[in-house]
Design a protein around this motif. Structure first.
Motif, mmCIF file in Angstrom:
data_model
loop_
_atom_site.group_PDB
_atom_site.id
_atom_site.type_symbol
_atom_site.label_atom_id
_atom_site.label_comp_id
_atom_site.label_asym_id
_atom_site.label_seq_id
_atom_site.Cartn_x
_atom_site.Cartn_y
_atom_site.Cartn_z
ATOM 1 N N LYS A 142 7.614 -6.328 26.099
ATOM 2 C CA LYS A 142 7.248 -4.829 25.953
ATOM 3 C C LYS A 142 8.261 -4.114 25.208
ATOM 4 O O LYS A 142 8.078 -3.394 24.116
ATOM 5 C CB LYS A 142 6.865 -4.183 27.329
ATOM 6 C CG LYS A 142 5.637 -4.673 27.491
ATOM 7 C CD LYS A 142 5.214 -3.872 28.586
ATOM 8 C CE LYS A 142 3.872 -4.450 29.408
ATOM 9 N NZ LYS A 142 3.462 -3.923 30.754
ATOM 10 N N ARG A 180 8.344 -4.908 21.498
ATOM 11 C CA ARG A 180 7.100 -4.631 20.728
ATOM 12 C C ARG A 180 7.267 -2.842 20.571
ATOM 13 O O ARG A 180 6.972 -2.425 19.507
ATOM 14 C CB ARG A 180 5.843 -4.503 22.028
ATOM 15 C CG ARG A 180 4.734 -3.641 21.363
ATOM 16 C CD ARG A 180 3.719 -3.398 22.724
ATOM 17 N NE ARG A 180 4.218 -2.402 23.466
ATOM 18 C CZ ARG A 180 3.767 -2.006 24.560
ATOM 19 N NH1 ARG A 180 2.472 -2.737 24.972
ATOM 20 N NH2 ARG A 180 4.118 -1.508 25.372
ATOM 21 N N CYS A 236 -1.458 -10.163 25.817
ATOM 22 C CA CYS A 236 -0.566 -10.436 24.703
ATOM 23 C C CYS A 236 -1.560 -11.601 23.870
ATOM 24 O O CYS A 236 -1.519 -11.147 22.564
ATOM 25 C CB CYS A 236 0.704 -11.290 25.243
ATOM 26 S SG CYS A 236 1.492 -10.572 26.371
#
Lengths: 409, 113
Positions: free
Chosen positions: B61, B64, B107
């Motif tokens: 994360k 990302r 995901c």
């Protein structure tokens, strides 16, 4: 102070040479007993004390011994430890000599006397020593972490197959290192305290000069039940709330200790395989640890409140009292903070808080035999000895007589 | 004596349910640890195994956010494709633990693995 052998027991006709310790008076005056010199030996304190046996009364004679510096008698005196510092004597002292605070200062002397190594004990019993112990704890944790990495032990531990309780696993302070460090320190504490307890028991028996009237086993049982329910706190008329506060702290620490022992064995205990962190909040172990933590925080906060608001009954608060209470409070707070930031996975704060918590716990265990915490052992020994020697406080003597009266028509 | 009784009652009221729950916890049926396909030989992961097990989602994360939201590109390969270079098959690796833990990460709704 003289070494472990007490002077000969006082007896009627035999002459005795007193061996005063000149430094004792100065130390007691300096560590909470500053009103000691006001004592005029009126014995009001001894007559109002509910907890000490009337045949071996106190704290009048302890006040005299302290004034004269008779350290060898003081360190072999069970009364020092039977006293629960309820403040009844201080409240009624006509001279304001604060006998209960003098007794507290003498207990501090006693802890330093029976500690090993004694120089470290004396140093650690003061506020500077207690605060520096936290620094020592941080240095030991950091140093051993670096050493552990450089020896390659951390990578060995990581490379091993098999199940393990993983979270909060931190490669800088892996479980083997923590288990080894804390386990070794606890083992050392236990040895120091067994040694101190043995010497205290031998000195008390030698000072009494006669064998106890009750066997040790049942004495231990009676003392344990008195400790479990904190009966002796009930004889205080000055402050009743202390019993609740102390119960909260004791049972909080017991719950936290049990959880730690369980978590410590979780990786090897066949009954506990497949443990995966983080637990749910309703996991019974988690629940017990959280309840214990709340109990510890509540108890220590109430104790501090009592000392702040009612110094007359709670006693003089010295820096070493505050350091210890503060340390307990910080252990609880940092524990909950660590739990919270681990739960929220705040990086890298959670590891920083975890290290703070570990260092505080390490300092607490380091100080266990050298600080006020050592009363866990010495007061227990003295209470068992009192049962063994047939010493019973005034309130309990009355209770015995009443119950005997009921039995005998 | 009434204080003594209150203390005993409070202790029993707390200890007995906890004791039962602890015995229940120790005796709970446990599913075996899922078998995972070993990684490619001589591969080196981002973090030690313990931390990867518990923190891989945090890292993914973070990556990302860094790439998509902050627009910082470049840097060492740490994304899903980097995972795949050592753990080739999703069904033999990711899915086994996810199934056991009962989690359904999103995901793979977009990323092919």
């Amino acid at each position: 102070m003289p070494d472990g052998s007490p002077s000969e027991p006082p007896s009627g006709s035999r002459r005795q040479r007193l061996r005063p310790d000149r430094a004792l008076l100065a130390r007691v005056l300096d560590s909470g007993g500053e009103d000691l010199r006001k004592c005029m030996q009126c014995a009001t304190c001894s007559s109002v004390c509910e907890i000490l046996d009337g045949n071996a009364p106190g704290p009048r004679k302890e006040m005299l011994w302290a004034q004269w510096g008779l350290a060898d008698r003081l360190v072999s005196d069970p009364n020092l430890w039977l006293c629960h510092q309820c403040g009844d004597c201080t409240r009624r002292c006509p001279r304001g000599a604060r006998p209960s605070d003098v007794m507290a200062a003498l207990r501090r002397e006693c802890i330093a006397f029976y500690s090993f190594p004694r120089a470290f004990g004396r140093w650690a019993s003061g506020p500077t020593g207690a605060l520096l112990s936290v620094a020592i704890a941080v240095l030991v944790l950091l140093g051993s972490s670096v050493l552990w990495q450089s020896l390659g032990a951390a990578s060995i531990e990581l490379g091993l197959p098999g199940e393990r309780a993983v979270f909060p696993f931190w490669t800088r302070l892996p479980h083997w290192l923590l288990g080894g460090l804390f386990g070794a320190l606890l083992a050392f504490d236990v040895l120091v305290m067994i040694r101190g307890a043995k010497h205290l028991w031998l000195n008390m028996s030698a000072a009494e000069g006669k064998h106890g009237s009750h066997p040790v086993g049942p004495s231990l049982r009676v003392a344990a039940s008195r400790i479990l329910f904190h009966d002796d706190f009930a004889s205080c008329s000055a402050s009743q709330a202390r019993r609740t506060h102390h119960l909260l702290v004791v049972f909080g620490i017991v719950a936290l200790g049990l959880t730690s022992a369980w978590a410590f064995t979780a990786r090897w205990n066949p009954l506990l395989g497949g443990v995966v962190y983080p637990f749910s909040l309703w996991n019974p172990w988690k629940l017990m640890a959280n309840l214990g933590g709340v109990s510890l925080l509540l108890g220590t906060s109430l104790m501090m409140w009592e000392r702040w608001r009612r110094p007359q009954t709670a006693g003089v608060t010295r820096a070493s009292d505050l350091v210890l209470l503060g340390l307990l409070l910080l252990v609880g707070l940092s524990g909950f903070a660590s739990e919270g930031v681990h739960w929220l996975r705040i990086e890298p704060l959670r590891y920083a808080v975890y290290v703070c918590h570990l260092a505080l716990v390490f300092a607490l265990i380091l100080l266990l035999p050298y600080s006020k915490l050592a009363h866990v052992v010495y007061r227990t020994v003295a209470m068992v000895y009192a049962e063994h020697a047939g010493r019973r406080g005034f309130g309990r003597q009355q209770h015995d007589q009443a119950s005997q009266g009921k039995v005998q028509p | 004596m009434s204080r003594r009784r209150n203390i005993a009652l409070a202790l029993v009221a707390l200890a007995v349910p906890l004791l039962f729950a602890m015995v229940g916890f120790a005796a709970r049926p446990r599913r075996p640890t899922p078998w995972l396909e070993a990684a490619r030989v001589q591969s080196r992961c981002l973090l030690p195994r313990e931390r990867m097990r518990y923190e891989h989602m945090v890292h993914l994360k973070a990556l990302r956010d860094r790439v998509v939201r902050d627009g910082v590109r470049g840097g060492p390969p740490e994304g899903l494709s980097a995972c795949q270079s050592c753990h080739a098959r999703r069904a033999q690796f990711c899915d086994r633990c996810h199934a056991q833990a009962g989690v359904t990460p999103d995901c793979f709704a977009c990323h092919a693995y």
